[in-house]
Scaffold this motif. Structure first.
Motif, PDB file in Angstrom:
ATOM      1  N   PHE A 294      56.801 113.487 144.171  1.00 27.43           N
ATOM      2  CA  PHE A 294      56.669 112.288 144.981  1.00 27.43           C
ATOM      3  C   PHE A 294      57.762 112.257 146.050  1.00 27.43           C
ATOM      4  O   PHE A 294      58.852 112.781 145.859  1.00 27.43           O
ATOM      5  N   LEU A 295      57.451 111.596 147.150  1.00 29.25           N
ATOM      6  CA  LEU A 295      58.435 111.444 148.212  1.00 29.25           C
ATOM      7  C   LEU A 295      59.576 110.534 147.765  1.00 29.25           C
ATOM      8  O   LEU A 295      59.372 109.583 147.008  1.00 29.25           O
ATOM      9  N   THR A 296      60.762 110.844 148.217  1.00 32.51           N
ATOM     10  CA  THR A 296      61.900 109.943 148.061  1.00 32.51           C
ATOM     11  C   THR A 296      62.299 109.462 149.448  1.00 32.51           C
ATOM     12  O   THR A 296      62.628 110.261 150.317  1.00 32.51           O
ATOM     13  N   PHE A 297      62.234 108.158 149.637  1.00 27.96           N
ATOM     14  CA  PHE A 297      62.629 107.572 150.909  1.00 27.96           C
ATOM     15  C   PHE A 297      64.114 107.213 150.870  1.00 27.96           C
ATOM     16  O   PHE A 297      64.590 106.619 149.903  1.00 27.96           O
ATOM     17  N   ILE A 298      64.841 107.593 151.908  1.00 27.20           N
ATOM     18  CA  ILE A 298      66.212 107.140 152.091  1.00 27.20           C
ATOM     19  C   ILE A 298      66.140 105.897 152.965  1.00 27.20           C
ATOM     20  O   ILE A 298      65.725 105.959 154.119  1.00 27.20           O
TER      21      ILE A 298
ATOM     22  N   ALA B  45      63.997  94.399 133.075  1.00 26.87           N
ATOM     23  CA  ALA B  45      64.476  95.398 134.028  1.00 26.87           C
ATOM     24  C   ALA B  45      64.199  95.031 135.490  1.00 26.87           C
ATOM     25  O   ALA B  45      65.072  95.236 136.341  1.00 26.87           O
ATOM     26  N   PRO B  46      63.018  94.500 135.842  1.00 31.29           N
ATOM     27  CA  PRO B  46      62.789  94.181 137.266  1.00 31.29           C
ATOM     28  C   PRO B  46      63.810  93.190 137.824  1.00 31.29           C
ATOM     29  O   PRO B  46      64.340  93.387 138.923  1.00 31.29           O
ATOM     30  N   GLU B  47      64.080  92.115 137.070  1.00 31.07           N
ATOM     31  CA  GLU B  47      65.053  91.128 137.535  1.00 31.07           C
ATOM     32  C   GLU B  47      66.466  91.714 137.558  1.00 31.07           C
ATOM     33  O   GLU B  47      67.256  91.438 138.468  1.00 31.07           O
ATOM     34  N   GLN B  48      66.785  92.545 136.578  1.00 37.75           N
ATOM     35  CA  GLN B  48      68.107  93.167 136.537  1.00 37.75           C
ATOM     36  C   GLN B  48      68.274  94.179 137.661  1.00 37.75           C
ATOM     37  O   GLN B  48      69.384  94.350 138.188  1.00 37.75           O
ATOM     38  N   PHE B  49      67.188  94.835 138.045  1.00 43.34           N
ATOM     39  CA  PHE B  49      67.231  95.735 139.197  1.00 43.34           C
ATOM     40  C   PHE B  49      67.621  94.959 140.458  1.00 43.34           C
ATOM     41  O   PHE B  49      68.462  95.405 141.249  1.00 43.34           O
ATOM     42  N   GLU B  50      67.033  93.783 140.626  1.00 40.01           N
ATOM     43  CA  GLU B  50      67.393  92.938 141.766  1.00 40.01           C
ATOM     44  C   GLU B  50      68.868  92.539 141.698  1.00 40.01           C
ATOM     45  O   GLU B  50      69.576  92.544 142.714  1.00 40.01           O
ATOM     46  N   GLN B  51      69.349  92.203 140.507  1.00 41.52           N
ATOM     47  CA  GLN B  51      70.747  91.814 140.346  1.00 41.52           C
ATOM     48  C   GLN B  51      71.684  92.977 140.680  1.00 41.52           C
ATOM     49  O   GLN B  51      72.743  92.776 141.288  1.00 41.52           O
ATOM     50  N   LEU B  52      71.291  94.189 140.289  1.00 42.24           N
ATOM     51  CA  LEU B  52      72.117  95.355 140.603  1.00 42.24           C
ATOM     52  C   LEU B  52      72.180  95.582 142.111  1.00 42.24           C
ATOM     53  O   LEU B  52      73.245  95.892 142.659  1.00 42.24           O
ATOM     54  N   LEU B  53      71.060  95.409 142.794  1.00 38.43           N
ATOM     55  CA  LEU B  53      71.063  95.528 144.255  1.00 38.43           C
ATOM     56  C   LEU B  53      71.948  94.454 144.887  1.00 38.43           C
ATOM     57  O   LEU B  53      72.647  94.710 145.877  1.00 38.43           O
ATOM     58  N   ASP B  54      71.927  93.241 144.315  1.00 38.68           N
ATOM     59  CA  ASP B  54      72.813  92.179 144.802  1.00 38.68           C
ATOM     60  C   ASP B  54      74.275  92.612 144.699  1.00 38.68           C
ATOM     61  O   ASP B  54      75.073  92.404 145.622  1.00 38.68           O
ATOM     62  N   LEU B  55      74.623  93.196 143.557  1.00 33.70           N
ATOM     63  CA  LEU B  55      76.000  93.639 143.347  1.00 33.70           C
ATOM     64  C   LEU B  55      76.392  94.742 144.327  1.00 33.70           C
ATOM     65  O   LEU B  55      77.511  94.755 144.846  1.00 33.70           O
ATOM     66  N   CYS B  56      75.475  95.680 144.564  1.00 32.18           N
ATOM     67  CA  CYS B  56      75.768  96.769 145.515  1.00 32.18           C
ATOM     68  C   CYS B  56      76.009  96.222 146.908  1.00 32.18           C
ATOM     69  O   CYS B  56      76.935  96.658 147.614  1.00 32.18           O
ATOM     70  N   GLU B  57      75.189  95.250 147.311  1.00 27.40           N
ATOM     71  CA  GLU B  57      75.365  94.670 148.638  1.00 27.40           C
ATOM     72  C   GLU B  57      76.673  93.877 148.714  1.00 27.40           C
ATOM     73  O   GLU B  57      77.395  93.946 149.725  1.00 27.40           O
TER      74      GLU B  57
ATOM     75  N   ALA C  84      70.215 103.495 150.342  1.00 28.87           N
ATOM     76  CA  ALA C  84      69.810 103.888 148.986  1.00 28.87           C
ATOM     77  C   ALA C  84      68.500 104.646 149.047  1.00 28.87           C
ATOM     78  O   ALA C  84      67.623 104.351 149.871  1.00 28.87           O
ATOM     79  N   GLY C  85      68.364 105.632 148.162  1.00 26.88           N
ATOM     80  CA  GLY C  85      67.114 106.372 148.052  1.00 26.88           C
ATOM     81  C   GLY C  85      66.271 105.809 146.925  1.00 26.88           C
ATOM     82  O   GLY C  85      66.795 105.339 145.920  1.00 26.88           O
ATOM     83  N   VAL C  86      64.965 105.858 147.095  1.00 26.10           N
ATOM     84  CA  VAL C  86      64.058 105.418 146.031  1.00 26.10           C
ATOM     85  C   VAL C  86      62.851 106.348 145.988  1.00 26.10           C
ATOM     86  O   VAL C  86      62.269 106.677 147.026  1.00 26.10           O
ATOM     87  N   ASN C  87      62.514 106.785 144.795  1.00 24.44           N
ATOM     88  CA  ASN C  87      61.367 107.662 144.617  1.00 24.44           C
ATOM     89  C   ASN C  87      60.105 106.811 144.579  1.00 24.44           C
ATOM     90  O   ASN C  87      60.039 105.814 143.861  1.00 24.44           O
ATOM     91  N   THR C  88      59.106 107.205 145.359  1.00 19.39           N
ATOM     92  CA  THR C  88      57.908 106.371 145.474  1.00 19.39           C
ATOM     93  C   THR C  88      57.049 106.370 144.215  1.00 19.39           C
ATOM     94  O   THR C  88      56.124 105.564 144.105  1.00 19.39           O
ATOM     95  N   SER C  89      57.366 107.256 143.248  1.00 21.67           N
ATOM     96  CA  SER C  89      56.678 107.151 141.963  1.00 21.67           C
ATOM     97  C   SER C  89      57.135 105.905 141.213  1.00 21.67           C
ATOM     98  O   SER C  89      56.428 105.408 140.335  1.00 21.67           O
ATOM     99  N   ARG C  90      58.321 105.399 141.564  1.00 23.29           N
ATOM    100  CA  ARG C  90      58.805 104.122 141.010  1.00 23.29           C
ATOM    101  C   ARG C  90      58.349 103.017 141.959  1.00 23.29           C
ATOM    102  O   ARG C  90      59.129 102.434 142.703  1.00 23.29           O
TER     103      ARG C  90
ATOM    104  N   THR D 124      58.752  98.748 146.066  1.00 25.77           N
ATOM    105  CA  THR D 124      58.220  97.509 146.630  1.00 25.77           C
ATOM    106  C   THR D 124      59.285  96.429 146.704  1.00 25.77           C
ATOM    107  O   THR D 124      59.407  95.715 147.706  1.00 25.77           O
ATOM    108  N   ARG D 125      60.094  96.316 145.651  1.00 22.83           N
ATOM    109  CA  ARG D 125      61.152  95.307 145.658  1.00 22.83           C
ATOM    110  C   ARG D 125      62.180  95.595 146.746  1.00 22.83           C
ATOM    111  O   ARG D 125      62.695  94.661 147.385  1.00 22.83           O
TER     112      ARG D 125
END
Length: 287
Positions: A136-140, A242-254, A267-273, A278-279
């Motif tokens: 799968f593609l990974t978008f940066i 996990a979905p809500e915690q993923f958002e919280q982790l992104l908040d912390l990174c920002e 950040a890179g994200v694999n499109t298989s995820r 989408t988030r």
């Protein structure tokens, strides 16, 4: 022409960096090829992690290319793999790949992969020879950091921990990564970021457990480059939250990037995820 593959020496790192920028910049057609990568650094700290995993290609006594193998426990990778444009199409890249694969065998690597240009049949054909195939593609992706000080969540960082807490934290991080892929271990990445002051590892915790972590590079001299906070690896423990915690982790990174005065979050994200992808798009990340 006599080609030899050997270990890359510390005294050669600046030359290897020059070749890396020249090769990538030439391939993608930059007017000034050595501008590739700006003030980000990919070779120095990767060499520092394990000099026995950094390989040099030499032709008649001249350094013409390099490749660095990466050990994430059961998972391995390599790169940047580069050859001076004057020596392209002479089989040198294949020899550098063979050196990395031999290192994987030594480490007992179970899964190996890397990133390459998705639009380059030449690269695909080269890696096919070694059993690597595109997935799968990974978008940066990047977004502007726009947090105001009153919006910032409290940040827990690896650098704030004492020695005993750091040891426990590495084990907790391994438990999360191991739950995603057996044996996946980011300890080396966490340690090198701390030791070389490349950024920090951001920790998402509740009262008792580590829920997720993100290894972040920041600013010039790291893999991020100026004014950028780059999430090199981020993970959340699997589970219904996990979905809500993923958002919280992104908040912390920002928030971490804002604290460091950075202007954008990368950040890179694999499109298989697809849920994670989408988030991130919904949050304003763009390729």
């Amino acid at each position: 022409m006599t080609i030899s593959i050997r270990l890359l020496q510390e005294s050669e790192l600046s030359t290897a960096d020059h070749i890396f920028r020249l090769a990538f910049g030439t391939f993608i057609g930059l007017p000034q090829p050595t501008d590739f990568g700006g003030d980000a650094n990919y070779i120095q700290h990767r060499w520092n992690v394990d000099p026995t995993a950094a390989f040099a290609a030499e032709v008649d006594g001249q350094l013409v290319g390099s490749n660095i193998a990466i050990n994430w426990g059961s998972v391995g990778g390599f790169g940047p793999l580069t050859v001076h444009p004057d020596f392209w199409n002479r089989g040198i890249a294949q020899l550098l790949i063979e050196a990395a694969i031999a290192k994987f065998a030594e480490w007992g690597t179970q899964q190996a992969g890397f990133f390459t240009f998705p639009n380059s049949p030449k690269h695909h054909a080269l890696y096919h020879k070694f059993g690597f195939y595109p997935r799968f593609l990974t978008f940066i992706m990047a977004k502007p950091i726009q947090l105001q000080s009153e919006e910032k969540p409290a940040i827990i960082k690896y650098s704030q921990l004492n020695a005993q807490e750091r040891s426990h934290c590495l084990q907790e991080c391994f438990e999360i990564s191991n739950s995603i892929y057996p044996g996946l271990d980011l300890s080396r990445e966490i340690l090198v970021v701390a030791a070389q002051n490349l950024g920090d590892t951001v920790l998402l915790r509740n009262e008792t457990n580590l829920l997720g972590f993100a290894v972040c590079h920041c600013d010039a001299g790291s893999e991020a480059g100026s004014n950028t906070c780059y999430v090199k690896f981020g993970a959340i423990a699997p589970g219904v939250n996990a979905p809500e915690q993923f958002e919280q982790l992104l908040d912390l990174c920002e928030a971490f990037g804002a604290d460091r005065g950075m202007l954008r979050l990368l950040a890179g994200v694999n499109t298989s995820r697809d849920a994670a992808y989408t988030r991130m798009v919904d949050r304003g990340f763009r390729t």
